[in-house]
Design a protein around this motif. Sequence first.
Motif, short mmCIF file in Angstrom:
data_model
loop_
_atom_site.label_atom_id
_atom_site.label_comp_id
_atom_site.label_asym_id
_atom_site.label_seq_id
_atom_site.Cartn_x
_atom_site.Cartn_y
_atom_site.Cartn_z
N GLY A 249 -3.32 4.33 1.16
CA GLY A 249 -2.83 3.48 0.08
C GLY A 249 -2.56 4.19 -1.22
O GLY A 249 -2.49 3.56 -2.28
N ARG A 250 -2.37 5.50 -1.16
CA ARG A 250 -2.18 6.27 -2.39
C ARG A 250 -0.90 5.90 -3.12
O ARG A 250 -0.79 6.10 -4.32
CB ARG A 250 -2.21 7.76 -2.09
CG ARG A 250 -3.62 8.20 -1.71
CD ARG A 250 -3.80 9.67 -1.63
NE ARG A 250 -5.20 9.95 -1.25
CZ ARG A 250 -5.57 10.88 -0.40
NH1 ARG A 250 -4.64 11.64 0.17
NH2 ARG A 250 -6.84 11.08 -0.13
N GLY A 251 0.06 5.34 -2.41
CA GLY A 251 1.31 4.93 -3.05
C GLY A 251 1.34 3.45 -3.37
O GLY A 251 2.43 2.89 -3.59
N ALA A 252 0.18 2.80 -3.44
CA ALA A 252 0.13 1.36 -3.66
C ALA A 252 0.71 0.97 -5.02
O ALA A 252 0.50 1.65 -6.02
CB ALA A 252 -1.31 0.87 -3.55
N VAL A 253 1.46 -0.14 -5.03
CA VAL A 253 2.04 -0.67 -6.27
C VAL A 253 2.05 -2.19 -6.22
O VAL A 253 2.07 -2.80 -5.15
CB VAL A 253 3.49 -0.17 -6.49
CG1 VAL A 253 3.52 1.33 -6.75
CG2 VAL A 253 4.38 -0.54 -5.32
N MET B 237 -7.04 0.53 -3.06
CA MET B 237 -5.98 1.03 -2.20
C MET B 237 -5.67 2.49 -2.51
O MET B 237 -5.59 3.34 -1.62
CB MET B 237 -4.71 0.19 -2.38
CG MET B 237 -4.67 -1.10 -1.59
SD MET B 237 -3.01 -1.83 -1.71
CE MET B 237 -3.15 -3.14 -0.49
N ARG B 238 -5.50 2.80 -3.79
CA ARG B 238 -5.10 4.15 -4.18
C ARG B 238 -6.17 5.18 -3.90
O ARG B 238 -5.88 6.39 -3.82
CB ARG B 238 -4.70 4.16 -5.65
CG ARG B 238 -3.40 3.42 -5.92
CD ARG B 238 -3.07 3.35 -7.40
NE ARG B 238 -1.74 2.77 -7.62
CZ ARG B 238 -1.25 2.47 -8.82
NH1 ARG B 238 -1.99 2.69 -9.90
NH2 ARG B 238 -0.05 1.96 -8.93
N ASN C 170 0.80 -1.23 0.00
CA ASN C 170 0.00 0.00 0.00
C ASN C 170 0.82 1.27 0.00
O ASN C 170 0.27 2.37 -0.16
CB ASN C 170 -0.94 0.02 1.21
CG ASN C 170 -0.19 0.12 2.52
OD1 ASN C 170 0.64 -0.72 2.82
ND2 ASN C 170 -0.48 1.14 3.31
N GLY C 171 2.15 1.17 0.17
CA GLY C 171 2.94 2.39 0.19
C GLY C 171 4.40 2.12 0.46
O GLY C 171 4.87 0.98 0.36
N LEU D 204 -5.88 -2.75 -6.40
CA LEU D 204 -4.95 -1.64 -6.51
C LEU D 204 -5.71 -0.31 -6.55
O LEU D 204 -5.33 0.66 -5.88
CB LEU D 204 -4.10 -1.79 -7.77
CG LEU D 204 -2.92 -0.84 -7.95
CD1 LEU D 204 -1.90 -1.02 -6.83
CD2 LEU D 204 -2.25 -1.07 -9.30
N ALA D 205 -6.80 -0.26 -7.30
CA ALA D 205 -7.60 0.97 -7.37
C ALA D 205 -8.21 1.31 -6.02
O ALA D 205 -8.26 2.48 -5.63
CB ALA D 205 -8.69 0.81 -8.44
#
Length: 345
Positions: A304-308, A298-299, A179-180, A295-296
């Motif tokens: 979770g804006r930095g989720a990858v 989370m972001r 998440n980040g 992913l969406a």
Amino acid sequence: MSRQPRRVIADKVTLAHGGGGKAMRDLIEDVFTSVFAPQSMEDQARLRDAALAAPGARVAFTTDSFVVSPMEFPGGDIGKIAVCGTVNDLAVGGARPLWLSAAFIIEEGVEIATLRRIAASMQAAAEAAGVCIVTGDTKVVGKGSGDGVFITTSGIGVIPAGCEMWAETVQPGDVAIVNGVLGDHGAAILAARGDMALSTEIPSDCQPLNHLMAAVLAAAPGTRVARDATRGGLASALNEIAEAAGVGIEIGEEVLPLRTEVKGVCEILGLDPLYLANEGTLVIFVPEDQADAALAAMRADAAGRGAVIIGTATARHPRTVVMKTVFGGLRVVDMLVGEQLPRIC
């Protein structure tokens, strides 16, 4: 008409504050219960929530102890970690956290003002997570018998019917998402200790993750497992999952989210950021066809804006975590042996 809480008339904690008399009562009422506002001063919390009666619901229960040094640092303190750590242990199992207990071991000589800040921080974190601190305890030990404040928290939550998250269910092809950023808490504690004369101030990532997990489960109900990457960092969390599921895990070094400052600290001190502790970072495994939805979700959440996406589970090299390096080689990422940093959470 409610009675006003007693006030502590000392500047520091003394052994009298653990003796069971008026001084102890003053400390508890002034510093703790006036902030946490439990429903009663009985020796137990009496709990009721409609979620407990839902068909198929299960109770989730966890406990943890926190021994952070220093007790206060950029981005948090021992109180915030105690709440967030317990909330997150419930959330990664799919539970909705509801109630916490908090027990304090306080060393003689601790400033009352420090305790007030810790209690206020705990309450703020509890409110952010939507949980209540409903019961607790205090003990005072002599000077030199402790190290400031130790906190033990336990948490109760409810896992709704149909939510089944187990590390053993991870399958080849499942996608791993964080998440980040990684390693912020470990780096923040290291910098806050002042031992290394570091000029940068790195804030801890300490935060509750239950709202994020609820959003993920709504968007990706097939989520296999989640782990908060605390002591031992991401590497240890991935190794636990690989061992339990009997799968290999492959991650890519180039996609790992790391702050430049954390990379710099690790390079200077010879540390591996994959093993640095986190207090607001988790890794989840989801089926490939639900990865975009997870992913969406989370972001869309502040936590979770930095989720990858960092990798996948594979049938190759079972029970082993492997990282593809930026140079194109492969490196085995083993379980942490011992510790990189003491007194981290």
